[in-house]
Design a protein around this motif. Structure first.
Motif, short mmCIF file in Angstrom:
data_model
loop_
_atom_site.label_atom_id
_atom_site.label_comp_id
_atom_site.label_asym_id
_atom_site.label_seq_id
_atom_site.Cartn_x
_atom_site.Cartn_y
_atom_site.Cartn_z
N PHE A 136 -41.81 -0.07 2.34
CA PHE A 136 -40.89 0.65 3.08
C PHE A 136 -41.26 2.13 3.25
N ALA A 137 -42.51 2.52 2.97
CA ALA A 137 -42.96 3.85 3.27
C ALA A 137 -44.47 3.97 3.42
N PHE A 141 -51.65 8.28 1.67
CA PHE A 141 -52.73 7.45 1.03
C PHE A 141 -52.27 6.28 0.42
N ALA A 155 -40.00 1.54 -7.27
CA ALA A 155 -40.98 1.95 -6.11
C ALA A 155 -42.20 1.58 -6.58
N ALA A 211 -35.58 5.79 -5.72
CA ALA A 211 -34.81 6.50 -5.30
C ALA A 211 -33.99 5.89 -3.99
N ASP A 256 -47.79 20.48 -4.05
CA ASP A 256 -47.47 19.81 -2.71
C ASP A 256 -45.85 19.79 -2.89
N ASP A 260 -40.56 16.10 1.60
CA ASP A 260 -40.95 14.65 1.68
C ASP A 260 -41.23 14.38 0.18
N ASP A 274 -44.39 12.61 -6.56
CA ASP A 274 -45.61 12.72 -5.99
C ASP A 274 -46.71 13.81 -6.59
N1 LIG Z 1 -39.53 6.52 -6.24
C1 LIG Z 1 -39.22 6.54 -4.94
N2 LIG Z 1 -38.26 5.98 -4.41
C2 LIG Z 1 -37.89 6.07 -3.08
N3 LIG Z 1 -38.77 6.38 -2.06
C3 LIG Z 1 -39.80 6.89 -2.48
C4 LIG Z 1 -40.35 6.97 -4.06
N4 LIG Z 1 -41.46 7.57 -3.93
C5 LIG Z 1 -41.96 7.89 -2.70
N5 LIG Z 1 -40.91 7.53 -1.94
C6 LIG Z 1 -41.08 7.63 -0.37
O1 LIG Z 1 -42.27 7.50 0.17
C7 LIG Z 1 -42.95 8.60 0.86
C8 LIG Z 1 -44.74 8.73 0.51
O2 LIG Z 1 -44.77 8.51 -0.90
P1 LIG Z 1 -45.54 9.38 -1.89
O3 LIG Z 1 -45.43 10.80 -1.64
O4 LIG Z 1 -45.73 9.10 -3.27
O5 LIG Z 1 -47.21 8.87 -1.12
P2 LIG Z 1 -48.17 9.84 -1.03
O6 LIG Z 1 -49.21 8.82 -0.53
O7 LIG Z 1 -48.48 10.74 -2.22
O8 LIG Z 1 -47.89 10.52 0.25
P3 LIG Z 1 -47.70 12.11 0.58
O9 LIG Z 1 -48.87 12.97 0.49
O10 LIG Z 1 -47.66 11.88 2.12
O11 LIG Z 1 -46.72 12.76 0.08
C9 LIG Z 1 -42.28 9.59 0.14
O12 LIG Z 1 -41.98 10.65 1.14
C10 LIG Z 1 -40.69 9.02 0.02
O13 LIG Z 1 -40.07 9.10 1.33
#
Ligand SMILES: Nc1ncnc2c1ncn2[C@@H]1O[C@H](COP(=O)(O)OP(=O)(O)OP(=O)(O)O)[C@@H](O)[C@H]1O
Length: 411
Positions: A136-137, A141, A155, A211, A256, A260, A274
């Protein structure tokens, strides 16, 4: 306001004599090779655009551009030639990433053994209890999937272990362990709840509670940047401030904090997410800095100067403005232009004229160029509680006035 020192040369973050334990240790954009010239061309090419995402063209259409099977049966690589979007993995860098299915398969295939989590064995996910849903997202990384664990909605972030680069794989491994340690340590109503993690030969995964409301940024975008009702905005800002007060109390820096990374739960509460793995790639590769983060980034961080926990307070000021206005910060600039303006011209988001003075004061103090002027989160919490009371009182007074002018009827 102090005059910000000039933004010259390399954009990115250096490690420094930071006295706090640092989540991201090496940081976003560290070792960045992005010069002011690259900035100029990026700014020119992106003029007026939204969040900048640069694609490293050198990786596009590499030898691996055709869908091919890995040595592991059934694991497909993404066809980079035809689907750049599907293969953009590390914040704008095109990689030879596994496809959605192959990533999930690499995790779930019982033929590949689960490796224990060093020192955190009790947090190892039992994959037999995990049901994988759809992706879903896409983070900078990792790829995010929905699923259930022991019946609870979760998630699942899956990270692909780098191939053919032992050093990077080893560093990622260390950082993954660190992320697990952080999440296992942090227990607070406003921090996303860790469920577990596991390592497989080709992938790592981190499982957290899911979430339903997505991120604050997604929520605001869906509302077409209309602001959140004031009472809710302040309540949500308080959630973030309380979570961050806890993080700072433990001597940690998030580094960070941005909309988002703030997740909305069914009861409308906000939890911070994150905590780190996403930065490893940037740390090790000296790639283009993660421009998407600049809008929230404190000037001292953009400039490689030493920094403290106050960088999170700066980011919080921007997040508060977002909640109050509903808008993307610096929306008429690219993220890199915003970074330049913040550092060189002292530019900050425009506080709306009708903003409650106490809220205006919090945001402007939080994003002050001088980190020492920015309040600690303990003070931010108090100020927001004060704002919350003020809002409630105003609402009660307004209701009272309304009752006097419009006398209640019998029904
Ligand atoms: N527990 C969760 N429940 C719902 N959505 C989530 C959850 N964790 C992350 N997301 C969604 O997924 C996106 C990316 O997640 P996350 O930030 O953990 O990834 P990342 O690879 O660390 O990316 P970034 O550095 O871009 O924040 C978040 O912006 C959020 O929209």
């Amino acid at each position: 306001m102090l005059e910000a020192s000039k933004f010259t040369g390399i954009i990115g973050i250096n490690n420094n004599e930071n006295k706090f334990y640092d989540f991201y240790k090496l940081g976003v954009g560290e070792n960045s090779n992005m010069s002011i010239d690259s900035y100029a061309s990026l700014a020119a090419s992106n003029g007026g655009g939204s969040v900048a995402m640069s694609v490293d063209n050198s990786s596009v259409g590499s030898n691996d551009s055709h869908t091919r099977m890995l040595g592991h049966q059934g694991l497909k690589r993404v066809n980079i030639g035809s689907s750049v979007a599907g293969s953009v993995n590390h914040r704008g860098r095109v990689t030879h990433a596994l496809s959605d299915d192959a990533l999930a398969q690499a995790l779930m295939d019982p033929n590949y053994p689960t490796e224990g989590l060093e020192n955190f064995e009790e947090w190892t996910i039992d994959l037999r209890k995990l049901n994988m849903g759809d992706a879903f997202a896409q983070g900078a990384f990792g790829k995010l999937y929905r699923g259930t664990y022991e019946g609870e909605e979760v998630a699942i972030k899956i990270l692909e272990r780098p191939e053919n680069d032992q050093d990077r794989a080893q560093l990622m491994e260390q950082q993954f362990q660190q992320e697990v340690m952080m999440l296992a340590t942090l227990k607070h109503p406003n921090i996303v709840r860790f469920i577990g993690a596991c390592r497989k030969p080709m992938v790592w995964c981190i499982v957290t509670e899911y979430a339903k409301g997505g991120s604050v940024r997604q929520f605001l975008t869906k509302r077409h940047n209309r602001s959140v009702p004031l009472k809710l905005a302040v309540k949500q800002a308080l959630d973030v401030a309380r979570g961050m007060e806890y993080v700072h109390r433990l001597g940690l820096i998030h580094r960070d904090l941005k909309s988002d990374n703030l997740l909305i739960f069914a009861d409308k509460s906000i939890k911070i997410a994150d905590f780190g793995v996403a930065r490893i790639e940037v740390q090790t590769e000296g790639m283009t800095p993660e421009t998407g983060t600049y809008r929230w980034m404190a000037p001292e961080m953009i400039q490689h100067r030493p920094y403290t926990q106050k960088v999170d307070v700066y980011s919080f000021g921007i997040v508060l403005w977002e909640l109050i206005t509903g808008m993307l910060p610096f929306q008429n600039m690219t993220a890199v232009q915003a970074a330049f303006a913040v550092v060189n011209k002292g530019v900050r988001p425009i506080v709306p004229p009708d903003c409650l003075p106490v809220l205006a004061e919090i945001m402007t103090r939080c994003w002050d160029p001088n980190p020492d002027v920015r309040p600690p989160f303990s003070d931010v919490v108090k100020m927001l509680e004060h704002a919350e009371t003020e809002i409630m009182t105003t609402v009660r007074k307004a209701r009272f006035r309304c009752c006097i002018t419009q006398p209640m009827t019998a029904d």
